[in-house]
Design an enzyme around this catalytic site. Structure first.
Site, PDB file in Angstrom:
ATOM      1  NE  ARG A  28      45.350  42.339  36.964  1.00 23.68           N
ATOM      2  CZ  ARG A  28      45.103  41.254  36.226  1.00 23.68           C
ATOM      3  NH1 ARG A  28      44.084  40.459  36.518  1.00 23.68           N
ATOM      4  NH2 ARG A  28      45.844  40.950  35.191  1.00 23.68           N
ATOM      5  CB  ALA A  86      49.878  39.548  36.389  1.00 23.63           C
ATOM      6  CD  GLU A 139      47.679  38.371  41.071  1.00 16.50           C
ATOM      7  OE1 GLU A 139      47.768  38.055  39.870  1.00 16.50           O
ATOM      8  OE2 GLU A 139      47.720  39.539  41.461  1.00 16.50           O
TER       9      GLU A 139
END
Ligand code: MTE
Ligand code: MOS
Length: 772
Positions: free
Chosen positions: A322, A523, A724
């Site tokens: 990521r 996620a 996030e």
């Protein structure tokens, strides 16, 4: 039934409005049940872990006699007592539950002691006499790279011809950057309560983002099948990524003790043990080289990142992936080479933390853009903007995904205007010109964040909706509630589908015996995936009710409307509970499962390319700080954040998520410092030495808004994830501090500022600027 108003479908929506968190009242009253609040079963025992005091050593001998002799102790178990596999690793199986003769970090569990009380267990755990044969320890990512010590093979993503592009670049910046890690600091610590059931069954009540994985780990540790084990979690007092894989150790250890003793065992970590044992956000060290032209446009970029993975792989591979996929952030990089390596160190095994490597990837390019702007004597916002992804061209990411939903330009325009960016820049210059000690700084930073698990198969979810005969509704789904409001959103979705108010819907604990094979709530995909699954379940019930209503009242099933707790059918307005009762008597199935798998995703880990993300979420923030250049103290004066939550399912919750993520990210980049001594012991293992932001660190002037934008993807009600991405918004705080420091040298010098920008780090940077 002659009222025209009820013939037509009224305008109604159960989503898109600000509803209170489903547990808000319980949270405030102290009545929300966390794992440790669940009434204990008779005969419950309490456990504590015995930890390694060496960073890297062979265990020559362990004398557990003093532990066994300690008050209240019932049993002590080591690696030799594990009925199944000694492993709790999520992907690569290199995570022992109990050290198998080799310890690899200070804090690694060696044994579990079970006693009559929590206190007695903790006291006993310290009495073991362990003889170690010490080995050399690697403690930093740089040392790991020097030793080629990695938990996984290094990765590389390249596009174009960066060699040729560098050759024709008129200017270059080159340097190093270090960005520290971060402790999740969930308020509720790790906990597992294992209760043996008949015929080898095991019920584990725990605080986890990943009940299905806990089920698998416990089954393997006990040598059982998944169907023997039930894992349940009603809510967490925060997870922030720290309970995705890292709850496994506690579940496995408690279950092993419970299985051996055939008694319920509760294992609750106190804060110091929690911080010593579990992994954190990965710190990163970067070496970068970027070529740019006279306008500030990047023509070539190269970055080499190495992270502190800790002693085992855990989730370091996906985190590094990521990071690689977010180095571009909002910028088009035509010729680029990105390398990342997961350094194997003798420290806690680092893991997920809000952003999951994304923040660590993106901050490096932001650092570079900040330097390019200063080198050219231009406002950094202008340099950022000319490097933005395009909307029709310059829109392919280095990993090959086409950016089809780019709104960063419009979002930037809006925030530039509403934050009064240009005027404040001038005011700050004026202030700094006459203020020798106090310097103000301002920064604007953008965010683009990919939504979906990079690993395609994880993007699936299930749900179960029950409509009871009285018309009340129960929903269960595979996601977990950690304060982020997933249950509230899922309840809204179900209420919307069935046309009832949310007060008629209740969500229950996540339970592996209800919805199977779930993915971690991580996620930021929780509401996206589980919302869609719950919608699917509710729709099936609605369709059956509509078909039945048409049988009763005539008309077309497609014309039946569910709204305002009422079913509108062929000129009739039937209260929802009334139709439900009639449908039950007519033998209609009033419950349903639901399922969702995100379409259109692909990822090839070998070439690091594909379409890993369903869509991108965007945002930007402006921060203004004042820094005392004699002490390094500073204050955030004002922060403006604009975030693209798509068509928000619940604006109040989403704004709360943005605010929380902003302050949490600010803590990471400023005050939160993890420090290990030369022996590899984490010395910042309590709030006394590890400084998370307090309420007084929130800016007095904090303006958070949502950007009006529908998701181009068919996400749940066209919303976008929010968990996030806003953690990257306080990059603006870090770069505002750097801007203030740079004012000391009249913006002629790039201050060498690492994160966290603690007061010491700020003073160091000020000193360096003054020395040049
Ligand atoms: N918000 C609260 N209050 N507590 C948390 O633990 N975790 C964050 C974010 N927001 C967290 C939170 C992380 S790391 C993720 S991945 C998402 O919530 C997960 O939930 P979601 O997918 O439902 O947004
Ligand atoms: Mo969040 S770091 O994906 O749990």
């Amino acid at each position: 039934m002659n009222d025209a108003g009820i013939l037509k479908a009224p305008v109604w929506s159960g989503v898109g409005t600000s509803r209170a968190h489903e547990s808000a009242a319980l949270h405030v009253l102290g009545q929300a049940t966390y794992t440790d609040d669940i009434p204990e079963v008779q005969g419950t025992l309490h456990a504590a872990l015995g930890l390694s005091s060496k960073a890297h050593a062979h265990i020559v001998a362990i004398d557990l006699a003093p532990v066994r002799a300690s008050a209240g102790v019932v049993a002590v178990y080591t690696v030799d007592d594990i009925p199944g596999t000694n492993d709790c690793g999520p992907i690569i199986h290199d995570d022992p539950i109990f050290a198998p003769g080799l310890v690899q970090y200070v804090g690694q569990p060696i044994f579990i002691v079970v006693a009559d009380t929590h206190d007695n267990a903790r006291r006993a755990a310290r009495l073991a006499r362990v003889t170690y044969d010490e080995l050399p320890a690697i403690l930093t990512p740089q040392a790991a790279r020097a030793a080629q010590s990695y938990v996984l093979p290094p990765m590389r993503l390249a596009r174009g011809d960066s060699e040729a592009a560098f050759a024709r670049a008129p200017h270059k910046v080159q340097g190093e950057l270090y960005v520290g890690g971060q402790e999740q600091f969930y308020l509720e610590g790790q906990i597992a309560y294992a209760i043996p059931k008949e015929d080898q069954g095991m019920l584990v009540l725990t605080s986890t983002q990943h009940p299905s994985e806990m089920q698998h780990v416990v089954a393997h540790a006990l040598g059982l099948h998944s169907h023997h084990v039930v894992v349940e979690c009603r809510r967490m007092g925060g997870g922030f990524g720290g309970k995705e894989s890292q709850s496994a150790l506690w579940c496995a250890a408690a279950a092993i003790a419970a299985a051996r003793l055939k008694r319920p065992v509760k294992l609750r970590a106190d804060r110091d043990d929690d911080m010593l044992v579990t992994g954190k956000r990965h710190c990163f060290h970067y070496e970068y080289e970027v070529g740019y032209d006279d306008t500030g446009a990047i023509v070539a970029a190269r970055v080499d990142m190495v992270t502190r993975a800790g002693y085992s792989a855990d989730l370091s591979g996906p985190v590094a992936t990521r990071a690689v996929c977010h180095f571009d952030n909002t910028y088009y990089l035509s010729d680029v080479e990105i390398r990342a390596a997961c350094g194997k160190t003798n420290t806690q095994s680092n893991t997920a933390f809000r952003g999951f490597g994304g923040p660590q990837g993106a901050i490096a390019i932001e650092y570079v853009l900040d330097e390019i702007a200063r080198n050219l004597g231009r406002d950094a916002l202008d340099i950022r903007r000319i490097n933005y992804y395009g909307t029709v061209d310059r829109n392919v990411t280095p990993y090959g995904q086409v950016v089809v939903d780019n709104v960063i330009g419009a979002l930037t325009d809006e925030l530039e205007a509403t934050s009064d960016y240009r005027a404040r820049r001038q005011q700050i210059d004026l202030f700094n010109a006459t203020s020798p000690v106090l310097k103000k700084g301002l920064a604007f930073t953008p965010v683009k964040f990919g939504i979906a698990f990079n690993v395609t198969h994880l993007n699936q979810a299930g749900a179960l909706v029950h409509v009871y005969v009285d018309g009340s509704i129960l929903v269960n789904h595979g996601g977990t509630e950690m304060g982020q409001g997933i249950n509230t959103k899922v309840m809204q979705v179900v209420a919307h589908e069935l046309g009832v108010d949310m007060v008629h819907v209740r969500a229950t604990a996540t339970d592996t015996s209800k919805v199977a094979n779930t993915s971690a709530t991580a996620a930021s995909t929780g509401a996206d995936l589980n919302g869609k699954a719950a919608q699917d379940a509710a729709r099936q019930i609605r369709d059956r009710l509509a078909a039945y209503a048409v049988k009763l009242y005539g008309g077309e099933p497609e014309a039946v409307r569910f709204a305002f707790d009422t079913v509108y059918v062929n000129g009739h307005a039937v209260p929802f509970p009334e139709l439900v009762q009639k449908a039950y008597l007519a033998r209609t199935q009033l419950w349903s499962d639901g399922y969702y798998a995100t379409p259109g995703l692909s990822w090839d880990p070998k070439t690091m390319s594909g379409r890993p993300f369903s869509y991108f979420a965007y945002g930007a923030a402006v921060a203004e700080v004042v820094v005392d250049t004699l002490t390094g103290e500073w204050k955030l004066l004002r922060a403006d954040a604009l975030y693209d939550a798509g068509r928000s399912l619940n604006p109040a919750i989403d704004i709360g998520q943005v605010e929380g993520a902003f302050i949490q990210g600010m803590g990471w980049l400023t005050t939160e410092e993890l420090w290990w001594n030369d022996g590899g012991k984490l010395m910042t293992h309590a709030p006394s030495t590890y400084k998370i932001p307090g309420v007084s660190d929130c800016p007095e002037d904090f303006r958070v808004r949502l950007f009006d934008n529908g998701n181009v993807e068919d996400s749940i009600h066209r919303s976008k994830a929010v968990g996030e991405p806003p953690l990257l918004l306080p990059f603006s705080v870090f770069f505002a501090i750097r801007d203030a420091i740079s004012a000391v040298g009249d913006h002629q010098i790039n201050p060498p500022l690492n994160a966290p920008a603690t007061s010491e780090e700020i003073l160091k940077a000020v000193t360096e600027v003054l020395a040049r």
